[in-house]
Motif scaffolding. Structure first.
Motif, short mmCIF file in Angstrom:
data_model
loop_
_atom_site.label_atom_id
_atom_site.label_comp_id
_atom_site.label_asym_id
_atom_site.label_seq_id
_atom_site.Cartn_x
_atom_site.Cartn_y
_atom_site.Cartn_z
N TRP A 136 20.05 14.91 -69.84
CA TRP A 136 21.11 13.92 -69.65
C TRP A 136 21.60 13.33 -70.95
CZ3 TRP A 136 16.66 13.16 -66.19
CH2 TRP A 136 16.84 13.89 -65.01
N TYR A 137 20.93 13.65 -72.06
CA TYR A 137 21.44 13.22 -73.35
C TYR A 137 22.72 13.96 -73.70
CZ TYR A 137 18.66 17.32 -74.55
OH TYR A 137 18.11 18.56 -74.56
N ARG A 138 23.06 15.01 -72.95
CA ARG A 138 24.29 15.76 -73.18
C ARG A 138 25.49 15.16 -72.45
NH1 ARG A 138 22.90 21.25 -70.89
NH2 ARG A 138 25.07 21.68 -71.45
N MET A 139 25.27 14.09 -71.71
CA MET A 139 26.38 13.47 -70.99
C MET A 139 27.45 12.99 -71.96
SD MET A 139 24.64 11.36 -67.88
CE MET A 139 24.56 12.12 -66.27
N GLU A 140 28.66 12.84 -71.42
CA GLU A 140 29.82 12.66 -72.27
C GLU A 140 29.83 11.30 -73.00
OE1 GLU A 140 33.45 13.37 -70.23
OE2 GLU A 140 34.68 13.19 -72.04
N TYR A 141 29.45 10.24 -72.31
CA TYR A 141 29.57 8.90 -72.88
C TYR A 141 28.19 8.28 -73.06
CZ TYR A 141 34.24 9.63 -71.03
OH TYR A 141 35.47 10.15 -70.73
N SER A 142 28.00 7.57 -74.14
CA SER A 142 26.76 6.85 -74.37
C SER A 142 27.05 5.68 -75.27
CB SER A 142 25.70 7.77 -74.96
OG SER A 142 26.11 8.23 -76.24
N GLY A 143 26.01 4.99 -75.70
CA GLY A 143 26.21 3.83 -76.56
C GLY A 143 24.94 3.49 -77.31
N LYS A 144 24.83 2.25 -77.74
CA LYS A 144 23.65 1.82 -78.48
C LYS A 144 22.47 1.69 -77.54
CE LYS A 144 26.11 -0.55 -82.17
NZ LYS A 144 26.31 -1.82 -82.89
N VAL A 147 34.99 5.03 -74.40
CA VAL A 147 34.12 4.49 -73.36
C VAL A 147 32.75 4.21 -73.96
CG1 VAL A 147 32.96 5.01 -71.19
CG2 VAL A 147 35.31 5.74 -71.54
N GLN A 148 32.32 2.96 -73.89
CA GLN A 148 31.05 2.56 -74.47
C GLN A 148 30.12 1.99 -73.41
OE1 GLN A 148 29.57 2.36 -77.69
NE2 GLN A 148 31.04 3.98 -78.14
N LEU A 149 28.86 2.34 -73.53
CA LEU A 149 27.84 1.77 -72.67
C LEU A 149 26.89 0.94 -73.50
CD1 LEU A 149 28.35 4.98 -71.62
CD2 LEU A 149 27.06 4.02 -69.72
N GLN A 150 26.27 -0.04 -72.86
CA GLN A 150 25.37 -0.95 -73.57
C GLN A 150 24.05 -1.02 -72.81
OE1 GLN A 150 27.60 -4.57 -73.59
NE2 GLN A 150 29.13 -3.82 -75.02
N ALA A 151 22.98 -0.58 -73.47
CA ALA A 151 21.64 -0.69 -72.88
C ALA A 151 20.99 -1.97 -73.40
CB ALA A 151 20.81 0.52 -73.27
N SER A 152 20.27 -2.65 -72.54
CA SER A 152 19.58 -3.88 -72.93
C SER A 152 18.29 -4.02 -72.12
CB SER A 152 20.47 -5.10 -72.71
OG SER A 152 20.80 -5.23 -71.34
N GLY A 153 17.46 -4.96 -72.53
CA GLY A 153 16.24 -5.26 -71.78
C GLY A 153 14.97 -4.75 -72.40
N GLY A 154 15.07 -4.10 -73.54
CA GLY A 154 13.88 -3.60 -74.20
C GLY A 154 13.02 -4.72 -74.76
#
Length: 125
Positions: free
Chosen positions: A109-117, A1-8
């Motif tokens: 919340w950095y301990r949450m299971e799924y994250s991404g770039k 499971v991947q998440l994508q952060a954008s908008g920076g």
């Protein structure tokens, strides 16, 4: 499971940015979603979280009153609206997701299971 952060991006002190978190392969509405950040030379810091069940929101003291987390379930996105930005908000911002919920982690919340770039936010003085 991947998440994508954008908008920076680069913004002057006092300015605003809106970050987006997308998850192309799963339904964000079924997860608590958190935002966290990591400043240069620092550890990860929980910023905000939104619950899946009722949309209740949580904020770190450092961003309370300036940042707003929200969901658009139709678009499968979670946003972080950042207003009145300060140079100390400069960091790489990540989103994370977890079925357990926001409160389980306190503000970590950095301990949450799924994250991404992440996406880089730079605030100039």
């Amino acid at each position: 499971v991947q998440l994508q952060a954008s908008g920076g991006g680069l913004v002057h002190s006092g300015g605003s940015l809106r970050l987006s978190c997308a998850a192309p392969r799963f339904k964000l509405a079924n997860y608590a979603v958190g935002w966290l950040r990591q400043a240069p030379g620092e550890g990860r810091e929980g910023v905000s979280c939104i619950r899946s069940s009722d949309g209740n929101t949580y904020y770190a003291d450092s961003v309370k009153g300036r940042f707003t987390i929200s969901r658009d379930n139709a678009k499968n996105l979670v946003y972080l609206q950042m207003d009145n930005l300060k140079p100390e908000d400069t960091a790489v911002y990540y989103c994370a997701a977890d079925r357990t919920g926001c409160a389980y982690y306190g503000n970590d919340w950095y301990r949450m299971e799924y994250s991404g770039k992440g996406t880089l936010v730079t605030v100039s003085s």
